[in-house]
Design a protein around this motif. Structure first.
Motif, PDB file in Angstrom:
ATOM      1  N   SER A  14       1.216  -1.233  -0.023  1.00  0.00           N
ATOM      2  CA  SER A  14      -0.113  -0.151   0.023  1.00  0.00           C
ATOM      3  C   SER A  14       0.748   0.809   0.246  1.00  0.00           C
ATOM      4  O   SER A  14       0.333   2.610  -0.781  1.00  0.00           O
ATOM      5  N   GLU A  15       2.466   1.466   0.289  1.00  0.00           N
ATOM      6  CA  GLU A  15       2.705   2.029   0.485  1.00  0.00           C
ATOM      7  C   GLU A  15       3.706   3.081  -0.396  1.00  0.00           C
ATOM      8  O   GLU A  15       3.880   3.769  -0.820  1.00  0.00           O
ATOM      9  N   GLY A  16       3.425   1.475  -1.870  1.00  0.00           N
ATOM     10  CA  GLY A  16       4.423   2.073  -2.947  1.00  0.00           C
ATOM     11  C   GLY A  16       3.053   2.709  -3.626  1.00  0.00           C
ATOM     12  O   GLY A  16       3.447   1.830  -5.054  1.00  0.00           O
ATOM     13  N   VAL A  41       0.625  -4.450   9.132  1.00  0.00           N
ATOM     14  CA  VAL A  41      -0.355  -5.357   9.161  1.00  0.00           C
ATOM     15  C   VAL A  41      -1.770  -4.739   9.008  1.00  0.00           C
ATOM     16  O   VAL A  41      -2.829  -4.269   8.157  1.00  0.00           O
ATOM     17  N   SER A  42      -2.490  -3.720  10.475  1.00  0.00           N
ATOM     18  CA  SER A  42      -3.620  -2.912  10.231  1.00  0.00           C
ATOM     19  C   SER A  42      -3.542  -1.938   8.844  1.00  0.00           C
ATOM     20  O   SER A  42      -3.955  -1.351   8.273  1.00  0.00           O
ATOM     21  N   GLY A  43      -2.234  -1.391   9.304  1.00  0.00           N
ATOM     22  CA  GLY A  43      -1.931   0.475   7.869  1.00  0.00           C
ATOM     23  C   GLY A  43      -2.819  -0.171   6.834  1.00  0.00           C
ATOM     24  O   GLY A  43      -2.424   0.307   6.108  1.00  0.00           O
ATOM     25  N   SER A  44      -1.954  -1.695   5.975  1.00  0.00           N
ATOM     26  CA  SER A  44      -2.234  -1.706   5.128  1.00  0.00           C
ATOM     27  C   SER A  44      -3.655  -1.700   4.151  1.00  0.00           C
ATOM     28  O   SER A  44      -4.381  -1.811   3.845  1.00  0.00           O
ATOM     29  N   LYS A  45      -4.466  -2.599   5.245  1.00  0.00           N
ATOM     30  CA  LYS A  45      -5.685  -3.205   5.486  1.00  0.00           C
ATOM     31  C   LYS A  45      -6.499  -1.686   5.333  1.00  0.00           C
ATOM     32  O   LYS A  45      -7.169  -1.032   4.618  1.00  0.00           O
ATOM     33  N   PHE A  46      -6.086  -0.172   6.381  1.00  0.00           N
ATOM     34  CA  PHE A  46      -6.592   1.087   6.279  1.00  0.00           C
ATOM     35  C   PHE A  46      -6.033   1.929   4.805  1.00  0.00           C
ATOM     36  O   PHE A  46      -7.449   2.036   4.739  1.00  0.00           O
ATOM     37  N   ASP A  47      -5.463   1.221   4.203  1.00  0.00           N
ATOM     38  CA  ASP A  47      -4.945   2.387   3.453  1.00  0.00           C
ATOM     39  C   ASP A  47      -5.905   1.920   2.251  1.00  0.00           C
ATOM     40  O   ASP A  47      -5.970   2.770   1.106  1.00  0.00           O
ATOM     41  N   ILE A  48      -6.341   0.239   2.176  1.00  0.00           N
ATOM     42  CA  ILE A  48      -6.587  -0.438   0.885  1.00  0.00           C
ATOM     43  C   ILE A  48      -8.094   0.280   0.956  1.00  0.00           C
ATOM     44  O   ILE A  48      -9.041   1.157  -0.059  1.00  0.00           O
ATOM     45  N   ILE A  49      -9.088   0.305   2.211  1.00  0.00           N
ATOM     46  CA  ILE A  49      -9.741   0.792   2.717  1.00  0.00           C
ATOM     47  C   ILE A  49     -10.161   2.147   1.925  1.00  0.00           C
ATOM     48  O   ILE A  49     -11.538   2.421   1.448  1.00  0.00           O
ATOM     49  N   GLU A  50      -9.382   3.277   2.752  1.00  0.00           N
ATOM     50  CA  GLU A  50      -9.006   4.336   2.285  1.00  0.00           C
ATOM     51  C   GLU A  50      -9.261   4.973   1.182  1.00  0.00           C
ATOM     52  O   GLU A  50      -9.692   5.863   0.474  1.00  0.00           O
ATOM     53  N   ASN A  51      -8.327   3.764   0.085  1.00  0.00           N
ATOM     54  CA  ASN A  51      -8.162   4.359  -1.153  1.00  0.00           C
ATOM     55  C   ASN A  51      -8.813   3.997  -2.000  1.00  0.00           C
ATOM     56  O   ASN A  51      -8.888   4.340  -3.219  1.00  0.00           O
ATOM     57  N   LEU A  52      -9.763   2.616  -2.381  1.00  0.00           N
ATOM     58  CA  LEU A  52     -10.683   2.306  -2.541  1.00  0.00           C
ATOM     59  C   LEU A  52     -11.881   1.971  -2.157  1.00  0.00           C
ATOM     60  O   LEU A  52     -12.141   2.314  -1.398  1.00  0.00           O
ATOM     61  N   ALA A 101      -6.041  -7.932  -1.855  1.00  0.00           N
ATOM     62  CA  ALA A 101      -5.574  -8.166  -1.087  1.00  0.00           C
ATOM     63  C   ALA A 101      -4.967  -7.638  -0.212  1.00  0.00           C
ATOM     64  O   ALA A 101      -3.614  -6.530  -1.321  1.00  0.00           O
ATOM     65  N   SER A 102      -4.169  -8.095   1.329  1.00  0.00           N
ATOM     66  CA  SER A 102      -2.958  -6.722   1.551  1.00  0.00           C
ATOM     67  C   SER A 102      -1.688  -7.759   1.607  1.00  0.00           C
ATOM     68  O   SER A 102      -1.592  -8.808   1.579  1.00  0.00           O
ATOM     69  N   HIS A 103      -0.741  -6.694   0.866  1.00  0.00           N
ATOM     70  CA  HIS A 103       0.462  -7.480   0.878  1.00  0.00           C
ATOM     71  C   HIS A 103       1.927  -6.585   1.686  1.00  0.00           C
ATOM     72  O   HIS A 103       2.518  -6.681   1.129  1.00  0.00           O
ATOM     73  N   ASN A 147      -7.148  -8.043  13.105  1.00  0.00           N
ATOM     74  CA  ASN A 147      -7.087  -7.141  12.321  1.00  0.00           C
ATOM     75  C   ASN A 147      -8.534  -7.517  11.092  1.00  0.00           C
ATOM     76  O   ASN A 147      -9.003  -7.713  10.481  1.00  0.00           O
ATOM     77  N   GLN A 148      -8.908  -9.008  11.750  1.00  0.00           N
ATOM     78  CA  GLN A 148      -9.776  -9.609  11.266  1.00  0.00           C
ATOM     79  C   GLN A 148      -9.628 -10.187   9.670  1.00  0.00           C
ATOM     80  O   GLN A 148     -10.091 -10.069   8.777  1.00  0.00           O
ATOM     81  N   TYR A 149      -9.078 -10.070   8.969  1.00  0.00           N
ATOM     82  CA  TYR A 149      -8.789 -10.775   8.271  1.00  0.00           C
ATOM     83  C   TYR A 149      -8.407 -12.486   8.332  1.00  0.00           C
ATOM     84  O   TYR A 149      -8.762 -12.885   9.567  1.00  0.00           O
ATOM     85  N   LEU A 150      -9.308 -12.969   7.169  1.00  0.00           N
ATOM     86  CA  LEU A 150      -9.563 -14.469   7.460  1.00  0.00           C
ATOM     87  C   LEU A 150      -8.410 -15.434   7.570  1.00  0.00           C
ATOM     88  O   LEU A 150      -8.572 -16.063   8.168  1.00  0.00           O
ATOM     89  N   VAL A 151      -7.791 -14.993   6.292  1.00  0.00           N
ATOM     90  CA  VAL A 151      -6.710 -15.771   5.808  1.00  0.00           C
ATOM     91  C   VAL A 151      -5.369 -15.477   5.731  1.00  0.00           C
ATOM     92  O   VAL A 151      -5.632 -14.236   5.131  1.00  0.00           O
TER      93      VAL A 151
END
Length: 488
Positions: free
Chosen positions: A183-185, A224-235, A206-208, A270-274
Motif C-alpha cells: 500500500s505505501e508503494g 498489517v493493520s495499516g495496509s488494510k486501512f490504506d486499501i479501505i481508504e483508497n479504494l 488483498a493486503s501485501h 485485524n480480522q483478516y480471514l486467512v
C-alpha cells in the motif's frame, strides 16, 4: 437430588442449550413449511457476509416445476430467486437450482445489509409450499465439485505497468485474481489503476503489507493493520467485500512468505480471514484457529512462471489442478505479473494452455481467495464453536469473557465475550495498584458473541505505561476479570 440442586441442574442445561443456539447460523422449518435462517449479528457485522451462500434442501420426489422465493422480513413481499439449470455457467450470483434426479434443491442467496434474518420458501406448480428438510450449507457454492482461485503478488508503483494486463488475461478466462497490494508503494495513479480493475470485475484487493518487509517487522501493526486501512481508504471495494458503508479486506499475503507469531496475532486481531503463504502443493483449506478466530496460514497449489516456487511445465501445472479436482479440493494458482512480463512468459503457449485447462468448467466454483474463505467460514462446522459453560462456577453465569488477543499487545487488543442473555455490560481496566485506567462502553447488547477493543489509552487519551492490567467485565450482579499485558 435436592430441589435446589435439581433446579440448578435444569437451569444449567437450559443455559447450555441457549449457548448452543447462539451458533453462527440457525435454520428453522416453520409450520407453513417456509424456512427461517438467522445469522449471528456479530459475525454478520464483522465479516459482511455479502457473498451468496448455498442452502441445501431435500425435497419430495413427487414434486415438480419448483420455484424458490426469498425475503428478509415477514412484512416484505416474497421475491422469486432466478432459476438456473445444471450445466449452465454462473458464479457468485443469487440462483435457485433444482436437481430432480437427486431430489435436492439448492438456493444460493445473500443476506441483506440491514437484516440478520433470511426467509425462504419453495413452491410447486400449484403454488403450494413444498415440505423440505434443511441439509446445511453446501461445501462449495452451488454444490460444485472443486474450487479454482488465483492470486498475484506485488502490486506497487514499480510493477504497476504489468498488473492491468495480467488482470485482463485472467478476466478473459473468467478467473478471479486476488492482487497483493503493497500500500505505501502505491501513488495516486497506481491506486486509480487498481480501482479501474476492481470496477471491471473479478478482482480482490488483498493486503501485501505497507512496505513488503522481511520478518520480524519493526512495527507489526503498522504493516498489517495499516495496509488494510490504506486499501479501505483508497479504494471503493466491490459489493461482495462490503456491508453497506463498511468494507472488508479478507486476505493477507505474507511478504516473502515470511511469518511469525506476532504477524499471525496481528492478522487475526485485524480480522483478516486467512494468510496466504509462499509455498506450493496445497489443495485444501487451512484449519480454523479457534482461540484467534481465523484460518491458519495456507499455501498455494502452483505458481506459474520461472520464479522461486514457480514452474513452466504445463504437465505439472495441469497435474496440480487434476490433484485438486480429484480430491474435491481447492486449486490455488499464483503468479508474479512482473516476472511473467519480464521473462516474456506471455509469449509461451504453456501459460495460455493452462489457463484454458482450468477455466470455464461448469462443475468448478471460481471465486477470489477472500470470497472462498468467507463462504467457508459459514459452511465450516469448526469455526466459531460455542463457548463452554462451567458448571462449577459459583452462581449461574450469564456471560463469559475470553482472554484478550493479542496478548501481550502494543497498540490494539480485542476482548471477546459472549452474553447468554441481553445485557449492558461494562468494562473497567485497572493497573495492578488498583488505579482505574479506562472505562470501555459497549452499550446494550443482545445475547450472542461480541467484542470490544482497547487501544492502550487511558481516560485522558494518553498511552498507559508498560505493565499488567486487569479488565473487569460486569453484567448485572456478576463480574469476571482477565489479565492483559501491555508493552510499549
Amino acid at each position: 437430588m435436592k430441589l435446589n440442586q435439581l433446579l440448578y441442574f435444569l437451569i444449567c442445561i437450559a443455559l447450555a442449550l441457549s449457548v448452543q443456539a447462539q451458533q453462527k447460523l440457525i435454520c428453522t422449518i416453520n409450520s407453513d413449511q417456509s424456512v427461517t435462517i438467522k445469522v449471528d449479528s456479530t459475525i454478520h457485522q464483522d465479516y459482511g457476509l455479502s457473498y451468496p451462500l448455498t442452502y441445501q434442501f431435500s425435497v419430495p420426489s413427487t414434486v415438480s416445476s419448483l420455484r424458490a422465493f426469498k425475503r428478509y422480513s415477514v412484512e416484505d413481499p416474497w421475491s422469486e430467486v432466478p432459476e438456473r439449470a445444471a450445466g449452465s455457467s454462473f458464479n457468485g450470483v443469487e440462483v435457485f437450482r433444482y436437481d430432480d434426479l437427486a431430489d435436492m434443491a439448492y438456493v444460493s442467496v445473500t443476506l441483506a445489509d440491514d437484516s440478520d434474518s433470511l426467509f425462504l420458501k419453495i413452491e410447486d406448480a400449484s403454488n403450494t409450499i413444498v415440505s423440505v428438510d434443511y441439509l446445511g450449507i453446501a461445501v462449495y457454492y452451488d454444490n460444485r465439485t472443486a474450487v479454482v482461485t488465483c492470486s498475484a503478488d506485488d502490486w506497487a508503483d514499480w510493477f504497476d505497468g504489468h498488473f492491468p494486463y495480467a488482470v485482463s488475461v485472467f478476466r478473459d478466462y473468467n478467473l478471479w485474481l486476488s492482487v497483493g497490494i503493497i500500500s505505501e508503494g502505491c501513488n495516486a495513479t497506481t491506486w486509480q489503476h487498481i480501482q479501474e480493475q476492481l470496477d471491471l470485475g473479478l478482482v480482490e484487493a488483498a493486503s501485501h503489507s505497507r512496505n513488503h518487509p522481511h520478518s520480524p517487522y519493526s512495527d507489526t501493526d503498522y504493516e498489517v493493520s495499516g495496509s488494510k486501512f490504506d486499501i479501505i481508504e483508497n479504494l471503493d471495494l466491490p459489493d461482495t467485500f462490503r456491508k453497506g458503508d463498511q468494507e472488508y479486506v479478507y486476505t493477507w499475503i505474507a511478504p516473502y512468505g515470511e511469518y511469525d507469531d506476532d504477524i499471525d496475532a496481528s492478522v487475526a486481531s485485524n480480522q483478516y480471514l486467512v494468510s496466504r503463504m509462499y509455498t506450493s502443493g496445497t489443495y485444501t483449506f487451512s484449519e480454523w484457529v479457534d482461540d484467534r478466530s481465523f484460518y491458519g496460514s495456507v499455501g498455494m497449489s502452483r505458481e506459474v512462471g520461472p520464479f522461486w516456487e514457480g514452474t513452466t511445465d504445463l504437465e505439472d501445472l495441469n497435474a496440480g489442478f487434476d490433484t485438486a479436482y480429484g480430491m474435491n479440493g481447492v486449486y490455488h494458482l499464483m503468479c508474479h505479473p512482473h516476472v511473467l512480463a519480464q521473462e516474456n512468459i506471455w509469449g509461451y503457449d504453456y501459460i495460455w494452455s493452462h489457463l484454458e485447462y482450468v477455466s470455464n468448467r461448469e462443475d468448478i466454483w471460481y471465486a477470489s481467495v477472500g470470497q472462498v474463505y468467507l463462504y467457508h467460514l459459514m459452511q465450516d462446522e469448526s469455526s466459531f464453536s460455542p463457548l463452554e459453560v462451567y458448571e462449577d462456577r459459583p452462581g449461574i453465569p450469564n456471560f463469559k469473557i475470553q482472554q484478550n488477543y493479542p496478548n501481550p499487545f502494543n497498540s490494539m487488543t480485542t476482548i471477546r465475550f459472549a452474553l447468554y442473555e441481553s445485557s449492558q455490560p461494562s468494562f473497567e481496566i485497572f493497573n495492578l495498584e488498583g488505579e482505574l485506567a479506562k472505562v470501555l462502553s459497549s452499550g446494550a447488547l443482545s445475547a450472542g458473541y461480541h467484542r470490544i477493543l482497547w487501544d492502550g489509552m487511558d481516560q485522558k487519551g494518553q498511552t498507559v505505561e508498560t505493565g499488567v492490567y486487569l479488565c473487569r467485565m460486569q453484567a448485572g450482579m456478576q463480574s469476571q476479570t482477565i489479565k492483559m499485558l501491555y508493552l510499549k
